[in-house]
Design an enzyme around this catalytic site. Structure first.
Site, PDB file in Angstrom:
ATOM      1  N   SER A   1      14.906   0.943  22.875  1.00  0.00           N
ATOM      2  CA  SER A   1      13.729   0.445  22.179  1.00  0.00           C
ATOM      3  C   SER A   1      13.982  -0.949  21.604  1.00  0.00           C
ATOM      4  O   SER A   1      14.322  -1.872  22.339  1.00  0.00           O
ATOM      5  CB  SER A   1      13.326   1.445  21.096  1.00  0.00           C
TER       6      SER A   1
ATOM      7  N   GLU B   1       5.158   6.533  28.893  1.00  0.00           N
ATOM      8  CA  GLU B   1       5.234   6.061  27.506  1.00  0.00           C
ATOM      9  C   GLU B   1       4.629   4.664  27.390  1.00  0.00           C
ATOM     10  O   GLU B   1       4.457   3.941  28.374  1.00  0.00           O
ATOM     11  CB  GLU B   1       6.680   6.048  27.019  1.00  0.00           C
TER      12      GLU B   1
ATOM     13  N   HIS C   1       9.398   8.771  24.467  1.00  0.00           N
ATOM     14  CA  HIS C   1      10.130   7.539  24.215  1.00  0.00           C
ATOM     15  C   HIS C   1      11.606   7.852  23.946  1.00  0.00           C
ATOM     16  O   HIS C   1      11.932   8.738  23.162  1.00  0.00           O
ATOM     17  CB  HIS C   1       9.504   6.851  22.995  1.00  0.00           C
TER      18      HIS C   1
END
Length: 336
Positions: free
Chosen positions: A173, A267, A297
């Site tokens: 991320s 996602e 995620h």
């Protein structure tokens, strides 16, 4: 493991590399998250109370569905302003090679502690120690605190005996945004680059423009895109959205270390992952992308929730070991 040389080649390779359909448990988890976790994240207030609640919520999910493997050895690091922890699965010893991991968080939540379970699985799969950096979080520490800490952790490893070619960087991320920034800063400064970098559900665009478009079509199970943008704005603060340290671009001809990218196909950051691959390949940087069916995620961190996590980590581990082998081959060393 195969590396894509063209879009056509990549399409054929992905068909054999990952499942075509998410497991029933993964689909159920995504549906339950849309009805539960997404709703909770959508109502948390955008203040210190809400941020503290969000940190606790994510920490609880990570611990429940991605616990640390039994027998894992953890040692804290607090050295010269660098904070983090070494994570070694049972039987793994320190050597001359390592993984440097930059956790995700939206720059606001998570820590080395929340990612200890994921680090322990990476360590077991690769046989390598994993150093997870604890960078400063927003809103207490806005831009560029996290980027500075991520770079400091990498330099700390090199200063403590690790050769750059013996290190692979990993991230998820927002940690992927920090990873790419680090690689670009290394290139600009002429600093030695790691052997490669792997990324889970990478954040490329901090404005979440791509993510918001996808989220309108298919709601992301983790949180609405506007919640993610609000979180990231605690970090970007007064920095212009077109700042080159935020709107990252790989210059034409800038060959960075090989990249390996995984994301869930459904996602909201799936488009970021595909854009990253396209940008890397256009610049001449090798980049393999795997889009796994499902919508969770950073599913690699939640093996008790998403069965596909184990297989995905095996692919990532194969990238790590093969990349280190290439970087340390006699031919590569002569070229370097």
């Amino acid at each position: 493991m195969t590396r894509s040389g063209s879009k056509a080649t990549f399409s054929r390779q992905v068909a054999t590399a990952v499942p075509n359909k998410a497991s029933a448990r993964t689909q159920l988890a995504a549906t339950a998250s849309v009805l539960g976790l997404r709703q909770v994240n959508g109502v948390l207030p955008n203040n210190r109370i809400g941020i503290a609640a969000g940190r606790g919520l994510i920490a609880g999910i990570m611990a429940a569905f991605g616990p640390t493997l039994p027998g894992t050895f953890v040692s804290r690091v607090n050295s010269g302003g660098v904070h983090g922890e070494w994570v070694r699965a049972a039987g793994v010893r320190h050597g001359d090679k390592a993984i440097y991991y930059i956790h995700g968080s939206g720059y606001v939540v998570c820590s080395a502690r929340t990612h200890r379970g994921l680090a322990s699985r990476l360590s077991k799969a690769t046989g390598l120690p994993v150093f997870v950096v604890d960078y400063r979080l927003a809103p207490e520490h806005p831009f560029p605190a996290a980027a500075e800490d991520a770079a400091a952790g990498y330099r700390w490893l090199l200063a403590h005996g690790y050769r750059a070619g013996n290190v692979v960087i990993g991230g998820d991320s927002a940690g992927c945004h920090l990873t790419l920034d680090l690689l670009l800063q290394n290139r600009a400064a002429g600093e030695p680059q790691p052997a490669g970098a792997f990324m889970f559900s990478p954040l490329l665009d901090p404005t979440l423009t791509l993510a918001e478009r996808r989220d309108r079509i298919l709601p992301d199970p983790m949180a609405p895109a506007w919640v993610g943008r609000r979180m990231i704005e605690h970090y970007t603060a007064n920095e212009p959205v077109d700042s080159p340290r935020l709107r990252l671009q790989i210059p034409a001809g800038a060959v960075l270390p090989p990249l390996f990218v995984q994301a869930s196909a459904g996602e909201m950051l799936a488009d970021d992952a595909q854009t990253l691959r396209a940008m890397a390949e256009a610049a001449g940087t090798p980049c393999e992308l795997q889009l796994w069916p499902g919508r969770i995620h950073v599913f690699q961190a939640l093996p008790l929730l998403v069965p596909e996590a184990a297989a995905a980590l095996r692919h990532a581990a194969a990238f790590v070991t093969s990349t280190l082998a290439r970087a340390n081959s006699p031919i590569q060393e002569q070229v370097g």
